[in-house]
Scaffold this active site. Structure first.
Site, PDB file in Angstrom:
ATOM      1  N   CYS A 197     -12.165  10.167 -34.194  1.00 42.25           N
ATOM      2  CA  CYS A 197     -11.313   9.555 -35.260  1.00 42.25           C
ATOM      3  C   CYS A 197      -9.999  10.101 -35.446  1.00 42.25           C
ATOM      4  O   CYS A 197      -9.111   9.501 -35.689  1.00 42.25           O
ATOM      5  CB  CYS A 197     -12.323   9.313 -36.557  1.00 42.25           C
ATOM      6  SG  CYS A 197     -13.568  10.725 -36.720  1.00 42.25           S
ATOM      7  N   ARG A 251     -19.322  18.964 -28.601  1.00 43.70           N
ATOM      8  CA  ARG A 251     -20.047  19.594 -29.843  1.00 43.70           C
ATOM      9  C   ARG A 251     -20.715  20.765 -29.342  1.00 43.70           C
ATOM     10  O   ARG A 251     -21.780  20.637 -28.571  1.00 43.70           O
ATOM     11  CB  ARG A 251     -20.780  18.571 -30.628  1.00 43.70           C
ATOM     12  CG  ARG A 251     -19.912  17.546 -31.120  1.00 43.70           C
ATOM     13  CD  ARG A 251     -20.617  16.444 -31.841  1.00 43.70           C
ATOM     14  NE  ARG A 251     -19.923  15.231 -32.198  1.00 43.70           N
ATOM     15  CZ  ARG A 251     -20.220  13.999 -32.549  1.00 43.70           C
ATOM     16  NH1 ARG A 251     -21.566  14.097 -33.102  1.00 43.70           N
ATOM     17  NH2 ARG A 251     -19.477  13.275 -33.038  1.00 43.70           N
ATOM     18  N   GLN A 305     -18.937   7.975 -26.479  1.00 40.20           N
ATOM     19  CA  GLN A 305     -19.667   6.802 -27.355  1.00 40.20           C
ATOM     20  C   GLN A 305     -18.812   5.731 -27.032  1.00 40.20           C
ATOM     21  O   GLN A 305     -17.774   5.763 -26.613  1.00 40.20           O
ATOM     22  CB  GLN A 305     -19.470   7.386 -28.783  1.00 40.20           C
ATOM     23  CG  GLN A 305     -20.015   8.797 -29.186  1.00 40.20           C
ATOM     24  CD  GLN A 305     -19.673   8.863 -30.772  1.00 40.20           C
ATOM     25  OE1 GLN A 305     -18.247   8.829 -31.096  1.00 40.20           O
ATOM     26  NE2 GLN A 305     -20.686   9.438 -31.469  1.00 40.20           N
ATOM     27  N   ASP A 359     -17.166   4.139 -29.004  1.00 43.53           N
ATOM     28  CA  ASP A 359     -16.655   4.497 -30.393  1.00 43.53           C
ATOM     29  C   ASP A 359     -15.688   3.454 -30.775  1.00 43.53           C
ATOM     30  O   ASP A 359     -14.889   3.100 -29.649  1.00 43.53           O
ATOM     31  CB  ASP A 359     -16.088   5.797 -30.159  1.00 43.53           C
ATOM     32  CG  ASP A 359     -16.020   6.538 -31.577  1.00 43.53           C
ATOM     33  OD1 ASP A 359     -16.326   5.865 -32.577  1.00 43.53           O
ATOM     34  OD2 ASP A 359     -15.227   7.476 -31.743  1.00 43.53           O
ATOM     35  N   HIS A 370     -12.513   2.448 -34.123  1.00 40.43           N
ATOM     36  CA  HIS A 370     -12.250   2.682 -35.755  1.00 40.43           C
ATOM     37  C   HIS A 370     -11.659   1.417 -36.006  1.00 40.43           C
ATOM     38  O   HIS A 370     -10.524   0.958 -35.282  1.00 40.43           O
ATOM     39  CB  HIS A 370     -11.479   3.899 -35.705  1.00 40.43           C
ATOM     40  CG  HIS A 370     -12.268   5.179 -35.664  1.00 40.43           C
ATOM     41  ND1 HIS A 370     -12.419   5.713 -34.577  1.00 40.43           N
ATOM     42  CD2 HIS A 370     -13.001   5.675 -36.567  1.00 40.43           C
ATOM     43  CE1 HIS A 370     -13.143   6.807 -34.524  1.00 40.43           C
ATOM     44  NE2 HIS A 370     -13.727   6.809 -35.978  1.00 40.43           N
ATOM     45  N   LYS A 392     -22.528   3.621 -46.083  1.00 45.00           N
ATOM     46  CA  LYS A 392     -22.596   3.101 -44.574  1.00 45.00           C
ATOM     47  C   LYS A 392     -23.830   2.338 -44.239  1.00 45.00           C
ATOM     48  O   LYS A 392     -24.813   2.192 -45.232  1.00 45.00           O
ATOM     49  CB  LYS A 392     -22.915   4.611 -43.759  1.00 45.00           C
ATOM     50  CG  LYS A 392     -23.914   5.378 -43.963  1.00 45.00           C
ATOM     51  CD  LYS A 392     -24.350   6.447 -43.317  1.00 45.00           C
ATOM     52  CE  LYS A 392     -25.341   7.178 -43.844  1.00 45.00           C
ATOM     53  NZ  LYS A 392     -25.614   8.519 -43.084  1.00 45.00           N
ATOM     54  N   HIS A 426     -15.832   3.697 -39.324  1.00 42.61           N
ATOM     55  CA  HIS A 426     -16.216   4.225 -38.004  1.00 42.61           C
ATOM     56  C   HIS A 426     -17.328   3.226 -37.600  1.00 42.61           C
ATOM     57  O   HIS A 426     -18.163   3.017 -38.350  1.00 42.61           O
ATOM     58  CB  HIS A 426     -16.746   5.519 -38.144  1.00 42.61           C
ATOM     59  CG  HIS A 426     -15.815   6.567 -39.050  1.00 42.61           C
ATOM     60  ND1 HIS A 426     -15.043   7.521 -38.289  1.00 42.61           N
ATOM     61  CD2 HIS A 426     -15.561   6.684 -40.130  1.00 42.61           C
ATOM     62  CE1 HIS A 426     -14.367   8.135 -39.336  1.00 42.61           C
ATOM     63  NE2 HIS A 426     -14.590   7.722 -40.542  1.00 42.61           N
TER      64      HIS A 426
END
Length: 642
Positions: A341, A370, A388, A390, A392, A471, A517
């Site tokens: 992000c 991580r 991911q 992923d 946004h 969420k 997200h």
RNA sequence: GCCCAUGUAGCUCAGAGGUAGAGCACCUCCUUGGUAAGGAGGAGGUCACCGGUUCAAUUCCGGUCAUGGGCUCCA
């Protein structure tokens, strides 16, 4: 019936009312209100059995180790556990035989479970005398009642009574706790907090009948057979090495699987108006200071000093730099990004944005690191390096509903294709939150509107949202009906502000965009792990890293086999050939073990007729057919179903 | 990170204070065989790593690393 509706009807959930925003009294009510309404359904009966069996276990432990301190022993999914502390003994699975034997004796004695109450002072005095510090802690912290529930088991042939502080309910007698098995022992912090003493937790399973117990144990065996770690080895999908814990090596077949999914998702998102990007892995700490990761997520991040890294100074330089703080040595503090992000915030900020640019959808399959606690790593399920699907979405408040609705469609489409039902959950504002009530009202309404538009049931978890936005969570059910969290849709009001993002509205004024997200698969690593177990390694044709294996009966059909292989490959099929001198039965067995969807058997007959004999992994021998017919079939099945 | 268990050949696993074994896989040869294991031979291990005890350690002890089961579901 709607696809998602099916889940809700198939797996009724106990009416577990556990949403509570304030603590104290509400918590207390909650605790007494577990799915224990006196009904006679399976859940309730099993709950009693499991709860009672936990008592039997505790009693057995105290028979063998009279000074054992008991903590708590609740029923859990499929069984129960009991947390125990024994000063001079460490429980291990070697104790199970003896423990189970003692438990069986208690069952055989058929002791009644008798509920009663004791005055608070009496039970406290008793527990002080017997040094039951955990029971005392419970009394102090969560049981304010003047009269405390006690469950007694009178001992056969004596006046003694074994008892445990408990709110019930139980089965009438220990004789109804016949069908249990101890499964494992592990450590568990008292109250789940790492600053508390470590207790020993014994897990067991318990059922109403012998058959149910056997079925359950059998199911465990089956689950073990399809464990992705085992299949990953057997099918040559991925490996790990001691020198990179938590970081999978994708072997050719696994990489193919990965790539198929990643590529398909990218294409799908491009169709949906997303713009794929590629972003850096290593950043100046300033990025994470801005995003807040440095403050809130630093323990999970890999970071280092640039100078130290560049000059390879030893420990001295390192400790010195640390002692002087981040930048005293003049080197930058660098970190590997744990999320995409912040990068996307920078991309948004890179240009002056107009409302006409919104919604701006940025897709990124970047590599993330991580630093998960070493004890939590597990196969592909919990890794330190991953990526991911992923993205946004930067949008206006008014655009939230439409964006989320499109996302719900997308997620449904994808999981339907994997034959994985999905249940939806909406998490709303927590007590501690960022952003005005008006903003939250609008955002929650937008999410609700999108959810309602699906016509599917969804659960509302009041107060479960993040402080930066509400969420939607998705429970994905696999073939063994286990749930997984993969997809997520998370609104964020904070990050755009931290990065000072704005767009020019139709009113020629600056406005702060909302960020969504979102991920569908979540991490590819974990999702592939789930898929491996979901399909038990027998991937559908479109996903299979080896779709077809050509195998010859003898050397005499080799040329035809090679021709067929070429035809398959030029049609874009992932095919291999086994031209070895092994017998056909052996080749079939090998190929079947590798779970290849199609085997083509090529002998002299096929050579002479220009055909292939097709054997399907799932449907067995399909007989001979012209090469073209098989090609048509397999090409059709290679298309992604979403 | 913490607790417990585990670490022997590519895989699955035996083994024991006196320097290691099986099956499968692998390699070579024989076999040309039609829908779930054809036959013979061969090669392969610093018994995770480091240290200690011992005449002798892969085996016992300690440490390290890794893997596995857990660590919210609060009597």
């Amino acid at each position: 019936m709607s696809y998602l509706g099916r889940v809700a009807t198939k797996r009724p959930r106990p009416a577990l009312v556990r949403r509570t925003t304030d603590h104290g009294a509400a918590m207390q009510d909650d605790a007494y209100d577990l799915p224990e309404a006196p009904s006679d359904d399976e859940e309730s009966k099993l709950y009693r059995i499991r709860h009672s069996t936990a008592h039997v276990l505790a009693q057995a432990v105290q028979r063998l180790w009279p000074h054992a301190r008991l903590a708590g022993g609740p029923p859990v999914k499929d069984g129960f556990y009991y947390d125990i502390e024994i000063d001079d003994h460490t429980l291990s699975e070697e104790d199970f035989a003896q423990l189970e034997k003692t438990m069986k004796r208690i069952v055989k004695e058929n002791q009644p479970f008798e509920m009663t109450t004791w005055p608070r002072e009496k039970i406290i005095a008793h527990y002080q005398r017997t040094d039951q510090v955990y029971k005392l802690d419970l009394l102090e912290r969560i049981i304010p009642d003047p009269e405390v529930g006690i469950c007694q088991n009178p001992q056969k042939g004596s006046d003694d009574v074994w008892f445990d502080m408990c709110r019930g309910p139980h089965v009438p007698r220990t004789g109804q706790c016949k069908h249990f098995k101890l499964l494992r022992v592990s450590g568990a912090y008292w109250r789940g907090q790492s600053d508390q003493p470590m207790l020993q937790r014994v897990y067991g399973t318990a059922w109403k009948t012998r058959e149910q117990l056997d079925t359950y144990l059998h199911r465990l065996e089956e689950a073990k057979k399809r464990d992705h770690r085992k299949l990953g080895r057997d099918l040559d999908l991925f490996m790990f090495h001691d020198w990179a814990p938590g970081a999978p090596f994708w072997l050719p077949k696994g990489e193919d699987l990965y790539h198929t999914l990643a590529r398909r998702m990218r294409d799908l998102l491009v169709q949906g108006g997303y713009q794929p990007v590629r972003t850096p892995l290593v950043f100046d700490s300033a990025l994470f200071e801005t995003s807040g990761h440095w403050e809130h997520y630093r323990e999970n991040m890999y970071h280092f000093d640039e100078r130290h890294a560049a000059h390879g100074h030893g420990e001295a330089a390192h400790t010195q730099a640390q002692a002087h703080g981040d930048n005293d040595q003049g080197g930058r503090q660098l970190g590997l990004k744990p999320m995409n992000c912040p990068c996307h915030m920078l991309i948004f900020k890179h240009k002056k944005r107009s409302y006409r640019d919104l919604p701006l959808r940025i897709h990124d399959q970047g590599v993330l690191h991580r630093n998960e606690l070493s004890g939590t790593l597990s196969g592909l399920t919990r890794v330190r390096q991953f990526s991911q699907d992923d993205a946004h979405i930067f949008c206006t408040q008014e655009q939230i509903a439409a964006e989320v609705e499109a996302l719900l469609h997308l997620i449904d489409k994808v999981y339907r294709a994997f034959d994985m039902p999905v249940a939806l959950k909406l998490s709303t504002r927590p007590a501690e939150k960022l952003g005005s009530d008006e903003l939250w009202d609008a955002a929650e309404d937008a999410l609700r509107q999108a959810l309602d538009a699906t016509g599917r049931p969804y659960e509302i978890k009041e107060g479960d949202g993040a402080f930066y936005g509400p969420k939607i969570d998705f429970d994905v059910y696999d073939a063994l009906e286990r749930t997984h969290q993969c997809a997520t849709v998370q609104l964020d009001f904070q990050l755009p502000r931290r990065f000072d993002l704005s767009y020019v509205g139709a009113d020629n004024q600056p406005h702060v965009p909302v960020v969504i997200h979102r991920a569908v698969f979540g991490s590819f690593e974990r999702f592939i792990g789930i898929l491996i177990e979901h399909y038990a390694g027998a991937f559908p044709v479109w996903l299979a890293p080896e779709q077809v294996r050509v195998m010859t009966v003898s050397e005499r059909s080799e040329a035809h086999g090679e021709g067929v292989l070429r035809a398959l490959k030029s049609a874009g099929i992932k095919a291999t050939a086994d031209l070895s001198d092994a017998k056909i039965g052996y080749k079939i067995r090998e190929c079947h073990n590798q779970k290849v969807p199609y085997m083509l058997i090529i002998g002299e007959r096929e050579r002479d007729e220009g055909t292939v004999s097709v054997r399907s992994r799932d449907d067995g021998d399909l007989g001979a057919m012209p090469v073209e017919d098989f090609l048509t079939r397999v090409v059709a099945e290679s298309l992604p179903p979403f």
